[in-house]
Design a protein around this motif. Sequence first.
Motif, PDB file in Angstrom:
ATOM      1  N   GLY A 277       4.793   2.056  12.452  1.00 21.54           N
ATOM      2  CA  GLY A 277       5.417   0.772  12.740  1.00 21.54           C
ATOM      3  C   GLY A 277       5.819  -0.035  11.527  1.00 21.54           C
ATOM      4  O   GLY A 277       6.453  -1.080  11.660  1.00 21.54           O
ATOM      5  N   ILE A 278       5.449   0.429  10.329  1.00 18.66           N
ATOM      6  CA  ILE A 278       5.823  -0.335   9.131  1.00 18.66           C
ATOM      7  C   ILE A 278       7.120   0.227   8.553  1.00 18.66           C
ATOM      8  O   ILE A 278       7.453   1.386   8.776  1.00 18.66           O
ATOM      9  CB  ILE A 278       4.691  -0.336   8.073  1.00 18.66           C
ATOM     10  N   THR A 279       7.843  -0.576   7.812  1.00 24.17           N
ATOM     11  CA  THR A 279       9.142  -0.151   7.286  1.00 24.17           C
ATOM     12  C   THR A 279       8.974   0.917   6.214  1.00 24.17           C
ATOM     13  O   THR A 279       7.903   1.042   5.611  1.00 24.17           O
ATOM     14  CB  THR A 279       9.900  -1.341   6.676  1.00 24.17           C
ATOM     15  N   GLU A 280      10.041   1.659   5.975  1.00 20.03           N
ATOM     16  CA  GLU A 280      10.008   2.721   4.966  1.00 20.03           C
ATOM     17  C   GLU A 280       9.720   2.139   3.582  1.00 20.03           C
ATOM     18  O   GLU A 280       8.953   2.711   2.805  1.00 20.03           O
ATOM     19  CB  GLU A 280      11.349   3.458   4.976  1.00 20.03           C
ATOM     20  N   ARG A 281      10.334   0.993   3.285  1.00 15.00           N
ATOM     21  CA  ARG A 281      10.115   0.362   1.982  1.00 15.00           C
ATOM     22  C   ARG A 281       8.645  -0.029   1.808  1.00 15.00           C
ATOM     23  O   ARG A 281       8.040   0.215   0.764  1.00 15.00           O
ATOM     24  CB  ARG A 281      11.010  -0.877   1.858  1.00 15.00           C
ATOM     25  N   GLU A 282       8.083  -0.620   2.872  1.00 14.41           N
ATOM     26  CA  GLU A 282       6.673  -1.049   2.821  1.00 14.41           C
ATOM     27  C   GLU A 282       5.747   0.158   2.705  1.00 14.41           C
ATOM     28  O   GLU A 282       4.761   0.145   1.962  1.00 14.41           O
ATOM     29  CB  GLU A 282       6.346  -1.852   4.085  1.00 14.41           C
ATOM     30  N   ARG A 283       6.087   1.225   3.407  1.00 15.01           N
ATOM     31  CA  ARG A 283       5.289   2.455   3.377  1.00 15.01           C
ATOM     32  C   ARG A 283       5.241   3.036   1.957  1.00 15.01           C
ATOM     33  O   ARG A 283       4.177   3.363   1.441  1.00 15.01           O
ATOM     34  CB  ARG A 283       5.913   3.463   4.339  1.00 15.01           C
ATOM     35  N   LYS A 284       6.419   3.123   1.326  1.00 21.31           N
ATOM     36  CA  LYS A 284       6.489   3.683  -0.030  1.00 21.31           C
ATOM     37  C   LYS A 284       5.739   2.805  -1.029  1.00 21.31           C
ATOM     38  O   LYS A 284       5.053   3.311  -1.921  1.00 21.31           O
ATOM     39  CB  LYS A 284       7.953   3.844  -0.448  1.00 21.31           C
ATOM     40  N   ARG A 285       5.880   1.480  -0.866  1.00 22.52           N
ATOM     41  CA  ARG A 285       5.187   0.565  -1.771  1.00 22.52           C
ATOM     42  C   ARG A 285       3.671   0.708  -1.618  1.00 22.52           C
ATOM     43  O   ARG A 285       2.932   0.760  -2.614  1.00 22.52           O
ATOM     44  CB  ARG A 285       5.602  -0.882  -1.482  1.00 22.52           C
ATOM     45  N   THR A 286       3.217   0.810  -0.372  1.00 21.28           N
ATOM     46  CA  THR A 286       1.778   0.957  -0.106  1.00 21.28           C
ATOM     47  C   THR A 286       1.239   2.239  -0.725  1.00 21.28           C
ATOM     48  O   THR A 286       0.190   2.240  -1.375  1.00 21.28           O
ATOM     49  CB  THR A 286       1.502   0.946   1.416  1.00 21.28           C
ATOM     50  N   LEU A 287       1.960   3.353  -0.524  1.00 19.10           N
ATOM     51  CA  LEU A 287       1.513   4.637  -1.078  1.00 19.10           C
ATOM     52  C   LEU A 287       1.468   4.603  -2.599  1.00 19.10           C
ATOM     53  O   LEU A 287       0.550   5.144  -3.211  1.00 19.10           O
ATOM     54  CB  LEU A 287       2.444   5.760  -0.604  1.00 19.10           C
ATOM     55  N   ARG A 288       2.457   3.950  -3.195  1.00 23.51           N
ATOM     56  CA  ARG A 288       2.480   3.827  -4.661  1.00 23.51           C
ATOM     57  C   ARG A 288       1.259   3.040  -5.140  1.00 23.51           C
ATOM     58  O   ARG A 288       0.610   3.416  -6.122  1.00 23.51           O
ATOM     59  CB  ARG A 288       3.773   3.123  -5.084  1.00 23.51           C
ATOM     60  N   GLN A 289       0.939   1.962  -4.419  1.00 23.22           N
ATOM     61  CA  GLN A 289      -0.219   1.136  -4.791  1.00 23.22           C
ATOM     62  C   GLN A 289      -1.528   1.913  -4.621  1.00 23.22           C
ATOM     63  O   GLN A 289      -2.447   1.781  -5.427  1.00 23.22           O
ATOM     64  CB  GLN A 289      -0.238  -0.138  -3.940  1.00 23.22           C
ATOM     65  N   VAL A 290      -1.588   2.734  -3.553  1.00 21.21           N
ATOM     66  CA  VAL A 290      -2.787   3.557  -3.327  1.00 21.21           C
ATOM     67  C   VAL A 290      -2.941   4.558  -4.468  1.00 21.21           C
ATOM     68  O   VAL A 290      -4.036   4.739  -5.018  1.00 21.21           O
ATOM     69  CB  VAL A 290      -2.711   4.286  -1.966  1.00 21.21           C
ATOM     70  N   GLU A 291      -1.847   5.212  -4.849  1.00 19.45           N
ATOM     71  CA  GLU A 291      -1.880   6.194  -5.939  1.00 19.45           C
ATOM     72  C   GLU A 291      -2.270   5.547  -7.270  1.00 19.45           C
ATOM     73  O   GLU A 291      -2.884   6.182  -8.125  1.00 19.45           O
ATOM     74  CB  GLU A 291      -0.512   6.863  -6.063  1.00 19.45           C
ATOM     75  N   GLN A 292      -1.909   4.260  -7.434  1.00 21.04           N
ATOM     76  CA  GLN A 292      -2.239   3.535  -8.670  1.00 21.04           C
ATOM     77  C   GLN A 292      -3.666   2.976  -8.649  1.00 21.04           C
ATOM     78  O   GLN A 292      -4.098   2.339  -9.615  1.00 21.04           O
ATOM     79  CB  GLN A 292      -1.241   2.387  -8.862  1.00 21.04           C
ATOM     80  N   GLY A 293      -4.384   3.210  -7.556  1.00 14.63           N
ATOM     81  CA  GLY A 293      -5.776   2.762  -7.467  1.00 14.63           C
ATOM     82  C   GLY A 293      -5.940   1.303  -7.101  1.00 14.63           C
ATOM     83  O   GLY A 293      -7.010   0.723  -7.306  1.00 14.63           O
ATOM     84  N   GLN A 294      -4.893   0.679  -6.529  1.00 13.40           N
ATOM     85  CA  GLN A 294      -4.985  -0.730  -6.165  1.00 13.40           C
ATOM     86  C   GLN A 294      -5.755  -0.952  -4.859  1.00 13.40           C
ATOM     87  O   GLN A 294      -6.148  -2.070  -4.541  1.00 13.40           O
ATOM     88  CB  GLN A 294      -3.578  -1.339  -6.057  1.00 13.40           C
ATOM     89  N   PHE A 295      -5.917   0.111  -4.085  1.00 12.03           N
ATOM     90  CA  PHE A 295      -6.681   0.014  -2.829  1.00 12.03           C
ATOM     91  C   PHE A 295      -7.795   1.049  -2.818  1.00 12.03           C
ATOM     92  O   PHE A 295      -7.595   2.197  -3.230  1.00 12.03           O
ATOM     93  CB  PHE A 295      -5.768   0.246  -1.619  1.00 12.03           C
ATOM     94  N   GLN A 296      -8.940   0.635  -2.300  1.00  6.60           N
ATOM     95  CA  GLN A 296     -10.066   1.561  -2.153  1.00  6.60           C
ATOM     96  C   GLN A 296     -10.155   2.072  -0.711  1.00  6.60           C
ATOM     97  O   GLN A 296     -10.763   3.103  -0.447  1.00  6.60           O
ATOM     98  CB  GLN A 296     -11.369   0.836  -2.530  1.00  6.60           C
ATOM     99  N   TYR A 297      -9.519   1.318   0.204  1.00  9.85           N
ATOM    100  CA  TYR A 297      -9.599   1.650   1.626  1.00  9.85           C
ATOM    101  C   TYR A 297      -8.200   1.707   2.231  1.00  9.85           C
ATOM    102  O   TYR A 297      -7.381   0.820   2.000  1.00  9.85           O
ATOM    103  CB  TYR A 297     -10.430   0.608   2.378  1.00  9.85           C
ATOM    104  N   VAL A 298      -7.949   2.755   3.023  1.00 10.07           N
ATOM    105  CA  VAL A 298      -6.666   2.904   3.716  1.00 10.07           C
ATOM    106  C   VAL A 298      -6.954   3.195   5.181  1.00 10.07           C
ATOM    107  O   VAL A 298      -7.748   4.090   5.502  1.00 10.07           O
ATOM    108  CB  VAL A 298      -5.830   4.061   3.124  1.00 10.07           C
ATOM    109  N   VAL A 299      -6.312   2.447   6.074  1.00  7.50           N
ATOM    110  CA  VAL A 299      -6.434   2.694   7.513  1.00  7.50           C
ATOM    111  C   VAL A 299      -5.108   3.289   7.972  1.00  7.50           C
ATOM    112  O   VAL A 299      -4.041   2.748   7.666  1.00  7.50           O
ATOM    113  CB  VAL A 299      -6.739   1.398   8.294  1.00  7.50           C
ATOM    114  N   ALA A 300      -5.161   4.424   8.682  1.00  8.56           N
ATOM    115  CA  ALA A 300      -3.928   5.141   9.008  1.00  8.56           C
ATOM    116  C   ALA A 300      -3.943   5.681  10.432  1.00  8.56           C
ATOM    117  O   ALA A 300      -5.000   5.882  11.033  1.00  8.56           O
ATOM    118  CB  ALA A 300      -3.730   6.294   8.026  1.00  8.56           C
ATOM    119  N   SER A 301      -2.743   5.926  10.944  1.00  8.06           N
ATOM    120  CA  SER A 301      -2.592   6.581  12.243  1.00  8.06           C
ATOM    121  C   SER A 301      -2.530   8.090  12.023  1.00  8.06           C
ATOM    122  O   SER A 301      -2.482   8.561  10.893  1.00  8.06           O
ATOM    123  CB  SER A 301      -1.311   6.092  12.927  1.00  8.06           C
ATOM    124  N   ASP A 302      -2.482   8.859  13.116  1.00  6.35           N
ATOM    125  CA  ASP A 302      -2.482  10.318  13.001  1.00  6.35           C
ATOM    126  C   ASP A 302      -1.250  10.865  12.306  1.00  6.35           C
ATOM    127  O   ASP A 302      -1.275  11.970  11.775  1.00  6.35           O
ATOM    128  CB  ASP A 302      -2.615  10.961  14.383  1.00  6.35           C
TER     129      ASP A 302
END
Length: 453
Positions: A277-302
């Motif tokens: 349900g999130i936009t492609e731009r938001e998805r890519k930004r989130t993944l980039r932030q996760v890869e950079q170690g900005q998040f310790q927790y990720v909640v995801a759908s299947d």
Amino acid sequence: MNNIFTDSRIRPELQAGLKKIHFDKPTKVQEEVIPAMLSNQNVVVQAATGSGKTHAYLVPVLNKIDENSDYVQAIITAPSRELADQLYKVARQLRDNSGLDISIEHLAGGVDRERQLEKIQNKKPQLIIATPGRLLDFVEKKIFSVDQVKVFVIDEADMTLDMGFLADIDKVASKLPKDVLFAAFSATIPVKLSNFLRKYMAHPDEIIIDNPAIIAPTIKNDLLDVGSKDKKRVLQELLTMGQPYLALVFANTKQKVDEITDYLQSQGMKVAKIHGGITERERKRTLRQVEQGQFQYVVASDLAARGLDIDGVSLVINYEVPRDLEFVIHRIGRTGRNGLSGHAITLMREEEMGRIEELEKMGVHFDFVEIKNGELVPRKHYRRRDNRQSKNRKLDTKLVGYVKKEKRKRKPGYKKKIKRAIAEDNRQKRKLEQRHEIRKAKRQRKRRREQGR
């Protein structure tokens, strides 16, 4: 056995490209699939994630493409845009390292359609990697022709079926040449999928790569009965216990992902979320932030369970048992990769015991645990308690009384009366359970329609 990567039927450029990306020794699936596809043999391949199946079909696909012919010669489908994007990157890596002048295009839903259209019109693709819906859209509108396609690959075929995209694949496949080389790759081959594949492949080479350890030995796989506790609080306790490097929490719907994320954020935790349900731009930004170690927790759908490849996941938590039990295996497989240790915890309640048993029949082994003094400790297996209680718990009080009195001397026919009463009681209960399941299924279908899943 000779190394298939040096097979004389593989173009020298591809052989050099494989060497550049350090593909020296083929995996089992590559050893079996590459020769079959090079011999123009249709294949149905059952292999787990991480078996090396992507390069097993990419090598013969790129090998068959004529660089001097500017029309679509090969198509690879993936059920999600994340998977399609991942395949696109892998294909480009092999092409670039091989120095091949092959035009590859990535078509996926949720991405700017006009931009994709413009790119195709500017340069005719020879290989298309696409999601089923967007592929069908472009084929039906005759944006490109598929009547000269040499190879058609369906990756993650079981997931394609689960997500309802098989009808789109069917419409595209019906327009392909009769002599097209078909290949399907899947973790499982359900009956419905098998019937579909037979429609296009009369005598395929069926390749099954055994995966005796469904859950990698590097993963500690725990099962936690939440009981009457607040599930979200239990989740928060698990996430803050021992401070994981990166934790992935899986839920069944995007609404549940939102709900969990909101709760954890309200507790002061920095949490990222990923779902359809999130936009492609938001998805890519989130993944980039996760890869950079900005998040310790990720909640995801299947969708993320099989569409994303996030490095460094040390903990996976199944907040809910998925409707498709196969997804449990893919979720857990996000941790304990590349020989590193991992930890997976599945949360459940007593009414889900039957589903856990189904998973165990599939070969998934759980260690039953509980939380004591802020730590996870072993607990007696749930079935011991379950079996102890199962003898009389399904009988009404009066029937339990009948059973207790059964050993007394009674008039002829009394035992039959007891058995008939118990049978009738069980029949009524089954009837009620069936009604409950039918109503539950109707509610779920209605909810899915409303949620646009």
